[in-house]
Design an enzyme around this catalytic site. Structure first.
Site, PDB file in Angstrom:
ATOM      1  N   ASP A  59      10.568   4.309   3.447  1.00 36.13           N
ATOM      2  CA  ASP A  59       9.932   3.169   3.504  1.00 36.13           C
ATOM      3  C   ASP A  59       8.459   3.288   3.407  1.00 36.13           C
ATOM      4  O   ASP A  59       7.586   2.623   2.811  1.00 36.13           O
ATOM      5  CB  ASP A  59      10.181   2.247   4.432  1.00 36.13           C
ATOM      6  CG  ASP A  59       9.625   0.704   4.245  1.00 36.13           C
ATOM      7  OD1 ASP A  59       9.118   0.413   3.117  1.00 36.13           O
ATOM      8  OD2 ASP A  59       9.286   0.100   5.337  1.00 36.13           O
ATOM      9  N   ASP A  62       7.360   5.489  -0.362  1.00 36.73           N
ATOM     10  CA  ASP A  62       7.562   4.754  -1.728  1.00 36.73           C
ATOM     11  C   ASP A  62       6.253   4.305  -2.176  1.00 36.73           C
ATOM     12  O   ASP A  62       5.766   4.258  -3.314  1.00 36.73           O
ATOM     13  CB  ASP A  62       8.797   3.642  -1.618  1.00 36.73           C
ATOM     14  CG  ASP A  62       8.445   2.290  -0.608  1.00 36.73           C
ATOM     15  OD1 ASP A  62       7.392   2.561   0.106  1.00 36.73           O
ATOM     16  OD2 ASP A  62       9.134   1.471  -0.715  1.00 36.73           O
ATOM     17  N   GLY A  63       5.268   3.470  -1.105  1.00 36.32           N
ATOM     18  CA  GLY A  63       4.065   3.081  -1.525  1.00 36.32           C
ATOM     19  C   GLY A  63       3.328   4.017  -1.901  1.00 36.32           C
ATOM     20  O   GLY A  63       2.358   4.218  -3.010  1.00 36.32           O
ATOM     21  N   ARG A  67       1.734   4.864  -5.678  1.00 38.62           N
ATOM     22  CA  ARG A  67       0.072   4.947  -5.810  1.00 38.62           C
ATOM     23  C   ARG A  67       0.022   6.179  -6.606  1.00 38.62           C
ATOM     24  O   ARG A  67      -1.305   6.322  -7.410  1.00 38.62           O
ATOM     25  CB  ARG A  67      -0.613   4.711  -4.522  1.00 38.62           C
ATOM     26  CG  ARG A  67      -0.814   3.413  -4.272  1.00 38.62           C
ATOM     27  CD  ARG A  67      -1.786   3.292  -2.911  1.00 38.62           C
ATOM     28  NE  ARG A  67      -1.115   3.842  -1.616  1.00 38.62           N
ATOM     29  CZ  ARG A  67      -0.315   3.490  -0.896  1.00 38.62           C
ATOM     30  NH1 ARG A  67       0.252   2.189  -1.133  1.00 38.62           N
ATOM     31  NH2 ARG A  67       0.048   4.065   0.271  1.00 38.62           N
ATOM     32  N   ASP A  80      11.165  -3.648  -2.187  1.00 45.96           N
ATOM     33  CA  ASP A  80      10.592  -3.105  -0.854  1.00 45.96           C
ATOM     34  C   ASP A  80      10.736  -4.230   0.178  1.00 45.96           C
ATOM     35  O   ASP A  80      11.300  -3.846   1.115  1.00 45.96           O
ATOM     36  CB  ASP A  80       9.028  -2.861  -0.891  1.00 45.96           C
ATOM     37  CG  ASP A  80       8.825  -2.089   0.364  1.00 45.96           C
ATOM     38  OD1 ASP A  80       9.330  -1.400   0.915  1.00 45.96           O
ATOM     39  OD2 ASP A  80       7.829  -2.748   1.233  1.00 45.96           O
ATOM     40  N   ASP A  84      13.626  -4.261   3.046  1.00 44.94           N
ATOM     41  CA  ASP A  84      13.327  -4.295   4.582  1.00 44.94           C
ATOM     42  C   ASP A  84      14.170  -5.508   5.123  1.00 44.94           C
ATOM     43  O   ASP A  84      14.648  -5.610   6.389  1.00 44.94           O
ATOM     44  CB  ASP A  84      11.901  -4.960   4.375  1.00 44.94           C
ATOM     45  CG  ASP A  84      10.702  -3.739   4.082  1.00 44.94           C
ATOM     46  OD1 ASP A  84      11.327  -2.575   4.433  1.00 44.94           O
ATOM     47  OD2 ASP A  84       9.722  -3.850   4.058  1.00 44.94           O
TER      48      ASP A  84
END
Length: 243
Positions: A59, A62-63, A67, A80, A84
């Site tokens: 988690d 992934d961001g 980017r 996402d 969650d």
């Protein structure tokens, strides 16, 4: 017609590419890990803990992946959020089975978690905010300042999120491995768990207030607009009749 059909096919194919973004593939892996974890939640605490922990660590990745490859997407954000709300509520349900005497408390925590995020995201969409993490600075009053601190201070954000998950996982492990050290770890993460729930309360109240204000403002505009338009139509009819 050929060019229109070709363009339509190309557009559809392009939209499918979003499903194959690297960050979204990470999201799918998170979901699979969670299903695997919950399948073993009553039979193997080691498999559950390892799978759940891997999903949680992904988690945080992934961001960064999105980017790095310039693959940020609304679908990825929705995936996402879905993951969650699949992970923590699922863990709370598991804890309610392992500690049936505290089922009511775990149920309240679960409802607060899901409802606060639902209202927060609904408010975000209603006001056209780009991200749910963009919080109006005017909320620096009452308990709402917690939301600004939560989304604006990375240390506090990590303290709440990591500690919240750690408390639940450690409590789960303690059920199968009731050692003193694990119980101490549970107690150390309790402040994070309580702080995150306080944020949920603030988030729920703030979002409900925002939605109610939006309703009031738009109803006021509607009440003003309807009589004016009605009067304008009547004036036009009278003028047409006179002419």
């Amino acid at each position: 017609l050929y060019h229109v059909l070709t363009m339509e096919r190309s557009t559809r194919g392009g939209s499918r590419q979003v499903f194959l973004y690297y960050a979204n593939i990470v999201g799918y892996l998170r979901v699979l890990l969670l299903f695997f974890a919950f399948y073993h939640s009553r039979t193997s605490w080691t498999w559950f803990t390892a799978s759940y922990a891997c999903s949680f660590l992904l988690d945080m990745a992934d961001g960064a992946v999105a980017r790095a490859f310039q693959q940020t997407s609304r679908f990825g954000a929705a995936l996402d959020i879905f993951t969650d709300k699949l992970s923590t509520p699922g863990l709370l349900l598991t804890l309610s089975h392992l500690f049936p005497e505290y089922t009511f408390l775990f149920t309240i925590v679960l409802i607060l978690d899901v409802s606060s995020h639902y209202f927060h995201f609904y408010s975000t969409l209603l006001h056209g905010t780009a991200s749910h993490k963009n919080v109006d600075e005017s909320k620096k009053k009452h308990i709402y300042w917690l939301i600004i601190w939560f989304y604006g201070n990375r240390f506090f954000f990590g303290f709440c999120c990591i500690g919240y998950e750690a408390f639940c996982v450690l409590l789960y492990v303690w059920h199968f491995l009731p050692t003193t050290w694990i119980w101490i770890a549970v107690c150390l993460t309790l402040p994070s768990f309580l702080a995150k729930n306080a944020v949920h309360v603030a988030q729920l109240l703030s979002s409900m207030d925002d939605i109610a204000k939006w309703d009031h403002d738009h109803q006021t505009h509607l009440e003003v607009a309807v009589p004016e338009s009605w009067l304008a139509r009547n004036r036009a009819k009278k003028n047409a009749g006179v002419n």
